[in-house]
Design an enzyme around this catalytic site. Structure first.
Site, PDB file in Angstrom:
ATOM      1  N   SER A 116       0.487  -2.016  11.675  1.00  0.00           N
ATOM      2  CA  SER A 116      -0.394  -2.775  10.534  1.00  0.00           C
ATOM      3  C   SER A 116      -1.391  -3.679  11.262  1.00  0.00           C
ATOM      4  O   SER A 116      -1.527  -4.157  12.208  1.00  0.00           O
ATOM      5  CB  SER A 116       0.625  -3.695   9.965  1.00  0.00           C
ATOM      6  OG  SER A 116       0.044  -4.433   8.963  1.00  0.00           O
ATOM      7  N   TYR A 140       6.706 -10.325   9.823  1.00  0.00           N
ATOM      8  CA  TYR A 140       6.212  -8.944   9.530  1.00  0.00           C
ATOM      9  C   TYR A 140       5.209  -8.373  10.514  1.00  0.00           C
ATOM     10  O   TYR A 140       5.686  -7.297  11.256  1.00  0.00           O
ATOM     11  CB  TYR A 140       5.630  -8.623   7.971  1.00  0.00           C
ATOM     12  CG  TYR A 140       4.975  -7.175   8.042  1.00  0.00           C
ATOM     13  CD1 TYR A 140       5.763  -6.156   7.985  1.00  0.00           C
ATOM     14  CD2 TYR A 140       3.666  -7.156   7.993  1.00  0.00           C
ATOM     15  CE1 TYR A 140       5.264  -4.934   7.827  1.00  0.00           C
ATOM     16  CE2 TYR A 140       3.119  -6.001   7.684  1.00  0.00           C
ATOM     17  CZ  TYR A 140       3.900  -4.819   7.789  1.00  0.00           C
ATOM     18  OH  TYR A 140       3.229  -3.711   7.648  1.00  0.00           O
ATOM     19  N   LYS A 178       5.927  -1.747  -5.468  1.00  0.00           N
ATOM     20  CA  LYS A 178       5.585  -2.544  -4.619  1.00  0.00           C
ATOM     21  C   LYS A 178       5.636  -4.051  -5.092  1.00  0.00           C
ATOM     22  O   LYS A 178       5.534  -5.043  -4.629  1.00  0.00           O
ATOM     23  CB  LYS A 178       4.437  -2.462  -3.748  1.00  0.00           C
ATOM     24  CG  LYS A 178       4.675  -1.293  -2.955  1.00  0.00           C
ATOM     25  CD  LYS A 178       3.507  -1.085  -2.008  1.00  0.00           C
ATOM     26  CE  LYS A 178       3.057  -2.150  -0.880  1.00  0.00           C
ATOM     27  NZ  LYS A 178       2.139  -1.626   0.015  1.00  0.00           N
TER      28      LYS A 178
END
Length: 310
Positions: A116, A140, A178
């Site tokens: 990411s 994250y 999501k």
């Protein structure tokens, strides 16, 4: 067989679609369908089998075989940047990925995984796949960064393909499940269809991200499998475009709407990436030379998909 973890999720289901488009249907989808709404991402796709992620992990840790596995696309993870349960995040994103990586290495199965752009944290320039540029802002991002660091130690000795993709701001079909983490384009479309004013944060013309269309993301994944290149690569367009540009493209498609600007929330201050732009030097050097859709192109295609039954 090809295994896609997170295969009922956003990027995973688009990889399944891209495989189907090439005539490949011998696919095992691994996911957690506790959120039953995600099934809609698979309903128009062809797969050979489905397995719950917990059952899959148990079998992986036991060293069980899944037949002739050609590759594993590992897209399964907790992708919420607002989740602060560090133990959950590290178990789900870091430990699980390590188990899967070693399973693949022992069997020389190509392993393509989702990293990411959150690994870069609050940078405003030099989004380059190198340690000195990485400083995540949330747990994250840290879980993704730590796995990339783990992969870097292994890459020089690996006898099979390992490739990680640092996804930038991905948007497009099959992200409806999501919720708040879906793209701005998705939310603007929903607001317009509900007869509401489409909303953006104040200053959205100054917030710029590298918005990359999910179809392009799936294409890159398949290209790397076909070409056997290893490494960690940024996956964006190389362009930063504003949230305002996303809104403009959405309104242009709908031919209606007036943006309502809302105050920027205090809880996001200091934890919000105001600017991202993938450096594609390494991706291009690896041989991937196809163009990426602009926001205007990608959002228009996405709007047509979202409103296909309208």
């Amino acid at each position: 067989m090809i295994i896609v973890t997170g295969g009922a999720g956003f990027i995973g289901s688009n990889i399944v679609k891209a495989l189907n488009d090439k005539g490949i249907t011998d696919i095992l989808v691994v996911d957690n369908l506790k959120d039953g709404t995600k099934f809609v991402n698979l309903v128009d796709l062809n797969i050979a089998d489905y397995m719950d992620k917990e059952d899959f992990l148990i079998q992986i840790m036991a060293g069980e075989e899944f037949g002739d596995v050609e590759a594993i696309f590992h897209e399964g993870a907790c992708s919420s940047t607002t989740e602060w349960d560090g133990k959950y995040m590290m178990d789900n994103n870091y430990q699980y990925s390590k188990e899967l990586l070693h399973y693949c290495l022992e069997r020389e199965i190509p392993f393509l995984y989702a990293s990411s752009a959150a690994t870069y944290g609050g940078r405003t320039s030099d989004f380059i796949e190198s340690r000195e540029y990485e400083k995540p802002l949330n747990v994250y991002g840290y879980s993704k960064f730590l796995f990339d660091e783990y992969v870097r130690q292994i890459l020089p000795e690996a006898n099979s393909q390992i490739v990680g993709f640092r996804y930038f701001n991905v948007y497009g079909p099959r992200e409806g499940h999501k919720g708040s983490m879906a793209s701005v384009a998705f939310h603007l479309n929903t607001q317009l269809n509900n007869g509401e004013s489409p909303k953006l944060f104040e200053g959205s013309e100054n917030f710029k991200r590298d918005f990359v269309y999910v179809g392009d993301v799936a294409d890159v994944n398949l290209w790397f499998l076909e070409n056997g290149v290893s490494g960690i690569f940024n996956l964006g367009t190389g362009r930063a475009e504003s949230f305002q540009a996303v809104a403009d493209a959405t309104l242009a498609y709908h031919k209606k709407g007036q943006i309502e600007y809302i105050p920027f929330p205090d809880k996001l201050k200091g934890r919000y990436q105001a600017f991202t732009q993938a450096d594609l030097t390494n991706l291009r050097a690896a041989g991937y030379d196809k163009p990426f859709k602009t926001v205007a192109e990608g959002v228009t295609e996405y709007m047509a998909w979202l409103n296909r039954d309208a």
